[in-house]
Design an enzyme around this catalytic site. Structure first.
Site, PDB file in Angstrom:
ATOM      1  N   LYS A 123       2.959   2.250  11.751  1.00  0.00           N
ATOM      2  CA  LYS A 123       4.389   2.072  11.443  1.00  0.00           C
ATOM      3  C   LYS A 123       5.008   3.366  10.943  1.00  0.00           C
ATOM      4  O   LYS A 123       6.237   3.481  10.869  1.00  0.00           O
ATOM      5  CB  LYS A 123       4.577   0.972  10.393  1.00  0.00           C
ATOM      6  CG  LYS A 123       4.131  -0.406  10.842  1.00  0.00           C
ATOM      7  CD  LYS A 123       4.606  -1.491   9.888  1.00  0.00           C
ATOM      8  CE  LYS A 123       4.149  -1.306   8.465  1.00  0.00           C
ATOM      9  NZ  LYS A 123       2.667  -1.357   8.310  1.00  0.00           N
TER      10      LYS A 123
ATOM     11  N   LYS B   7       0.824  -1.215   0.000  1.00  0.00           N
ATOM     12  CA  LYS B   7       0.000   0.000   0.000  1.00  0.00           C
ATOM     13  C   LYS B   7       0.853   1.258   0.000  1.00  0.00           C
ATOM     14  O   LYS B   7       0.628   2.171  -0.789  1.00  0.00           O
ATOM     15  CB  LYS B   7      -0.908   0.029   1.233  1.00  0.00           C
ATOM     16  CG  LYS B   7      -1.981  -1.020   1.288  1.00  0.00           C
ATOM     17  CD  LYS B   7      -2.952  -0.777   2.437  1.00  0.00           C
ATOM     18  CE  LYS B   7      -2.270  -0.731   3.792  1.00  0.00           C
ATOM     19  NZ  LYS B   7      -1.631  -1.999   4.176  1.00  0.00           N
TER      20      LYS B   7
ATOM     21  N   ASP C 241      -6.926  -3.742   8.220  1.00  0.00           N
ATOM     22  CA  ASP C 241      -7.657  -4.613   9.127  1.00  0.00           C
ATOM     23  C   ASP C 241      -8.994  -3.968   9.464  1.00  0.00           C
ATOM     24  O   ASP C 241      -9.054  -2.944  10.142  1.00  0.00           O
ATOM     25  CB  ASP C 241      -6.840  -4.838  10.398  1.00  0.00           C
ATOM     26  CG  ASP C 241      -7.469  -5.866  11.333  1.00  0.00           C
ATOM     27  OD1 ASP C 241      -8.651  -6.186  11.129  1.00  0.00           O
ATOM     28  OD2 ASP C 241      -6.783  -6.329  12.253  1.00  0.00           O
TER      29      ASP C 241
END
Length: 264
Positions: A43, A17, A127
């Site tokens: 992240k 992504k 998610d």
């Protein structure tokens, strides 16, 4: 472009992504589009190849105390792309969605930034049970979404789950992107999947060592290998993302049919 587009890019973790989003941002900037890239992954690695290094995150600055300013969090990158990294909670504590909500509220207050862009790209955790997935949508900023997958079963499975989340949130899907892992019948599998959820395959990104080479140098392919074939793939995808598309609401398929498609 007549109005600001707010585009979210979703996909299974590790599917590419951030790499794809940063190259699309660079390609859009190359043709004169004013882009804001918002890294929503904890992240905080979405904008590294645009800036050449990791930039301060909003959540880190907030935890440090005091008021944060536009100059601290909106960093200039390749081609004039404005870059923001939301960051995330301390490990084991909290949810990525909280950071994204803080960033969105901040953006709404900093009208100067929003008045000076044509396109906002959100690199979002894939998610669907995470608050980070829905935060940009629930706050009313995302106008359409793209899903990145490959022809392998688990990324396709994740993409189908993302379609479920987008349908629940009533968010249109502008297209499916295949970031190739050189799986058997990969293009055909992803094309079939995209068609069955009511969308289309808008880009097939071949596996190319140039991409990894540029990432190691801390640059996008658009900057590091502008004359390469893979750079042109990103440019064509950028044309689609920045263009006037007619996205549709996805219809996820059941698990049995998904398995059938993966066995093409």
């Amino acid at each position: 472009m007549s109005q600001v587009k707010h585009v979210a890019i979703y996909g299974k973790g590790g599917i590419g992504k951030s790499c794809t989003a940063s190259n699309v941002a660079a390609a859009c900037a190359e043709k004169g589009c004013r882009v804001l890239m918002v890294g929503c992954d904890p992240k905080s690695d979405s904008t590294i190849t645009l800036v050449g290094k990791r930039i301060p995150t909003m959540m880190d600055l907030i935890r440090a105390g005091g008021e944060i300013t536009e100059e601290e969090v909106v960093i200039g990158g390749y081609g004039g792309v404005r870059c923001i990294e939301v960051g995330g909670p301390e490990p084991g504590v909290g949810c990525a969605g909280r950071g994204i909500i803080v960033a969105i509220e901040f953006l709404r207050k900093v009208s100067k930034v929003l008045d000076e862009i044509d396109l906002t790209l959100y690199d979002v955790p894939g998610d669907i049970v995470c608050g980070g997935f829905s935060a940009p949508i629930r706050k009313g900023l995302v106008t359409e979404a793209y899903i990145i997958t490959s022809g392998e079963y688990m990324p396709i499975y994740a993409a189908n789950n993302i379609c479920r989340g987008l349908k629940r949130l009533k968010t249109p899907l502008a297209g499916v992107i295949c970031n190739s892992r050189e799986a058997a019948a990969e293009r055909e599998i992803v094309e079939k999947f995209a068609s069955e959820v009511g969308s289309e395959l808008v880009a097939f990104i071949p596996k190319d060592p140039i991409v990894q080479m540029c990432e190691r140098r801390g640059v996008t392919v658009i900057e590091g290998a502008p004359d390469s074939e893979i750079a042109d793939v990103y440019r064509k995808l950028a044309d689609h993302v920045s263009g006037d598309q007619k996205p549709s609401h996805p219809e996820p398929i059941d698990d049995d049919r998904l398995r059938e498609i993966s066995l093409i």
